[in-house]
Design a protein around this motif. Sequence first.
Motif, PDB file in Angstrom:
ATOM      1  N   TYR A 151       0.771  -1.304  -0.111  1.00 56.31           N
ATOM      2  CA  TYR A 151      -0.039   0.241  -0.098  1.00 56.31           C
ATOM      3  C   TYR A 151       0.678   1.112   0.094  1.00 56.31           C
ATOM      4  O   TYR A 151       0.616   2.221  -0.838  1.00 56.31           O
ATOM      5  CB  TYR A 151      -0.818   0.091   0.984  1.00 56.31           C
ATOM      6  CG  TYR A 151      -1.886   1.162   1.233  1.00 56.31           C
ATOM      7  CD1 TYR A 151      -3.137   1.373   0.634  1.00 56.31           C
ATOM      8  CD2 TYR A 151      -1.542   2.145   2.163  1.00 56.31           C
ATOM      9  CE1 TYR A 151      -4.016   2.148   0.308  1.00 56.31           C
ATOM     10  CE2 TYR A 151      -2.476   3.378   2.079  1.00 56.31           C
ATOM     11  CZ  TYR A 151      -3.701   3.313   1.344  1.00 56.31           C
ATOM     12  OH  TYR A 151      -4.246   4.413   1.211  1.00 56.31           O
ATOM     13  N   ALA A 152       1.937   1.236   0.858  1.00 52.10           N
ATOM     14  CA  ALA A 152       2.792   2.624   1.084  1.00 52.10           C
ATOM     15  C   ALA A 152       3.604   2.628  -0.294  1.00 52.10           C
ATOM     16  O   ALA A 152       3.375   3.782  -0.874  1.00 52.10           O
ATOM     17  CB  ALA A 152       3.750   2.090   2.228  1.00 52.10           C
ATOM     18  N   GLY A 154       2.447   1.660  -3.249  1.00 56.38           N
ATOM     19  CA  GLY A 154       1.347   1.823  -4.086  1.00 56.38           C
ATOM     20  C   GLY A 154       1.069   3.204  -4.194  1.00 56.38           C
ATOM     21  O   GLY A 154       0.444   3.701  -5.488  1.00 56.38           O
ATOM     22  N   GLU A 155       1.179   3.993  -3.110  1.00 60.82           N
ATOM     23  CA  GLU A 155       0.622   5.340  -3.294  1.00 60.82           C
ATOM     24  C   GLU A 155       1.575   6.236  -3.996  1.00 60.82           C
ATOM     25  O   GLU A 155       1.060   7.108  -4.352  1.00 60.82           O
ATOM     26  CB  GLU A 155       0.499   5.843  -1.907  1.00 60.82           C
ATOM     27  CG  GLU A 155      -0.627   5.305  -0.866  1.00 60.82           C
ATOM     28  CD  GLU A 155      -0.660   5.900   0.303  1.00 60.82           C
ATOM     29  OE1 GLU A 155       0.309   5.871   1.098  1.00 60.82           O
ATOM     30  OE2 GLU A 155      -1.953   6.222   0.800  1.00 60.82           O
ATOM     31  N   ARG A 156       2.778   6.101  -4.249  1.00 57.03           N
ATOM     32  CA  ARG A 156       3.696   6.854  -4.767  1.00 57.03           C
ATOM     33  C   ARG A 156       3.392   7.319  -6.310  1.00 57.03           C
ATOM     34  O   ARG A 156       3.374   8.303  -6.528  1.00 57.03           O
ATOM     35  CB  ARG A 156       5.233   6.096  -4.853  1.00 57.03           C
ATOM     36  CG  ARG A 156       6.315   6.833  -5.253  1.00 57.03           C
ATOM     37  CD  ARG A 156       7.600   6.182  -5.464  1.00 57.03           C
ATOM     38  NE  ARG A 156       8.889   6.865  -5.707  1.00 57.03           N
ATOM     39  CZ  ARG A 156       9.316   6.823  -6.500  1.00 57.03           C
ATOM     40  NH1 ARG A 156       9.012   5.853  -7.488  1.00 57.03           N
ATOM     41  NH2 ARG A 156      10.383   7.725  -6.874  1.00 57.03           N
ATOM     42  N   ALA A 158       0.740   7.480  -7.413  1.00 54.22           N
ATOM     43  CA  ALA A 158      -0.546   8.375  -7.389  1.00 54.22           C
ATOM     44  C   ALA A 158      -0.355   9.650  -6.832  1.00 54.22           C
ATOM     45  O   ALA A 158      -0.940  10.498  -6.658  1.00 54.22           O
ATOM     46  CB  ALA A 158      -1.683   7.733  -6.779  1.00 54.22           C
ATOM     47  N   VAL A 160       0.761  10.578  -3.958  1.00 55.10           N
ATOM     48  CA  VAL A 160       0.491  10.642  -2.527  1.00 55.10           C
ATOM     49  C   VAL A 160       1.864  10.692  -1.736  1.00 55.10           C
ATOM     50  O   VAL A 160       2.506   9.456  -1.554  1.00 55.10           O
ATOM     51  CB  VAL A 160      -0.662   9.467  -2.023  1.00 55.10           C
ATOM     52  CG1 VAL A 160      -0.758   9.714  -0.360  1.00 55.10           C
ATOM     53  CG2 VAL A 160      -1.762   9.590  -2.947  1.00 55.10           C
ATOM     54  N   ASN A 162       4.441   9.750   0.982  1.00 57.39           N
ATOM     55  CA  ASN A 162       4.471   8.373   2.094  1.00 57.39           C
ATOM     56  C   ASN A 162       5.880   8.292   2.160  1.00 57.39           C
ATOM     57  O   ASN A 162       6.463   7.655   1.385  1.00 57.39           O
ATOM     58  CB  ASN A 162       3.411   7.438   1.406  1.00 57.39           C
ATOM     59  CG  ASN A 162       3.621   6.259   2.516  1.00 57.39           C
ATOM     60  OD1 ASN A 162       4.437   6.199   3.262  1.00 57.39           O
ATOM     61  ND2 ASN A 162       2.232   5.644   2.704  1.00 57.39           N
ATOM     62  N   GLY A 165       6.700   4.726   1.748  1.00 59.49           N
ATOM     63  CA  GLY A 165       6.566   4.271   0.513  1.00 59.49           C
ATOM     64  C   GLY A 165       7.954   4.483  -0.230  1.00 59.49           C
ATOM     65  O   GLY A 165       8.443   3.713  -1.225  1.00 59.49           O
ATOM     66  N   HIS A 169      10.417   1.791  -1.780  1.00 61.52           N
ATOM     67  CA  HIS A 169      10.248   1.746  -3.258  1.00 61.52           C
ATOM     68  C   HIS A 169      11.444   1.009  -3.909  1.00 61.52           C
ATOM     69  O   HIS A 169      11.193   0.051  -4.749  1.00 61.52           O
ATOM     70  CB  HIS A 169      10.203   3.338  -3.839  1.00 61.52           C
ATOM     71  CG  HIS A 169       9.659   3.040  -5.305  1.00 61.52           C
ATOM     72  ND1 HIS A 169      10.639   3.236  -6.456  1.00 61.52           N
ATOM     73  CD2 HIS A 169       8.745   2.982  -6.103  1.00 61.52           C
ATOM     74  CE1 HIS A 169      10.209   3.221  -7.600  1.00 61.52           C
ATOM     75  NE2 HIS A 169       8.969   2.929  -7.516  1.00 61.52           N
TER      76      HIS A 169
END
Length: 187
Positions: A151-152, A154-156, A158, A160, A162, A165, A169
């Motif tokens: 989730y962390a 995956g926000e990158r 988008a 967002v 984090n 994240g 990554h």
Amino acid sequence: MAFTSQKNRDQLVTPDDFFDVVDEAWARSYRRNVTETLALLRTTRQEATEYVQDAFEPDGVLPQALEPLIPSVRVVTDIWSQKVGRVNMLVDDQKALTDANFDDIEADIRDRGHPEFRYLSRGVHLGYLRRGRSVEHPSLQLADLLSGVGYAVGERPAGVPNPAGEDLHSVVVPLIDQMSMLPHDDY
């Protein structure tokens, strides 16, 4: 997924929120089949709003038909069964997984169940399907941890922010099977 989740019984995610996402996806879509499907879905805003207003049972519980966790267990079992053969599933205990729902999921996986899930492939090899609590099963704790990492990271894309994240990554992305990524994923 939050729109149809048990956690949304207080309408934290409204039909308007859901359709805002659908509208954005439609505007960005470049695949004809996806664009056509999203265009059709965009025409159902009023019906969806009325359905959600009427759908909740008197105790505020979302009907089983809308709970995404129920078919998700089946789909995950199907995917892994195709990859590795016989699958034993330990599922984290959730409110949506009542005894009746759990029995229905198992019956469907074993091909004795519900016609609404028949679109999934057959030949699933289920050893056992069990519920557990993460406080009692280290494997569920690990799954929760990996889910949080996913989730962390995956926000990158988008946009967002984090920090976790960002840190993870460069470690996680090389582990992702490139065949599972969509062409527009920019990693």
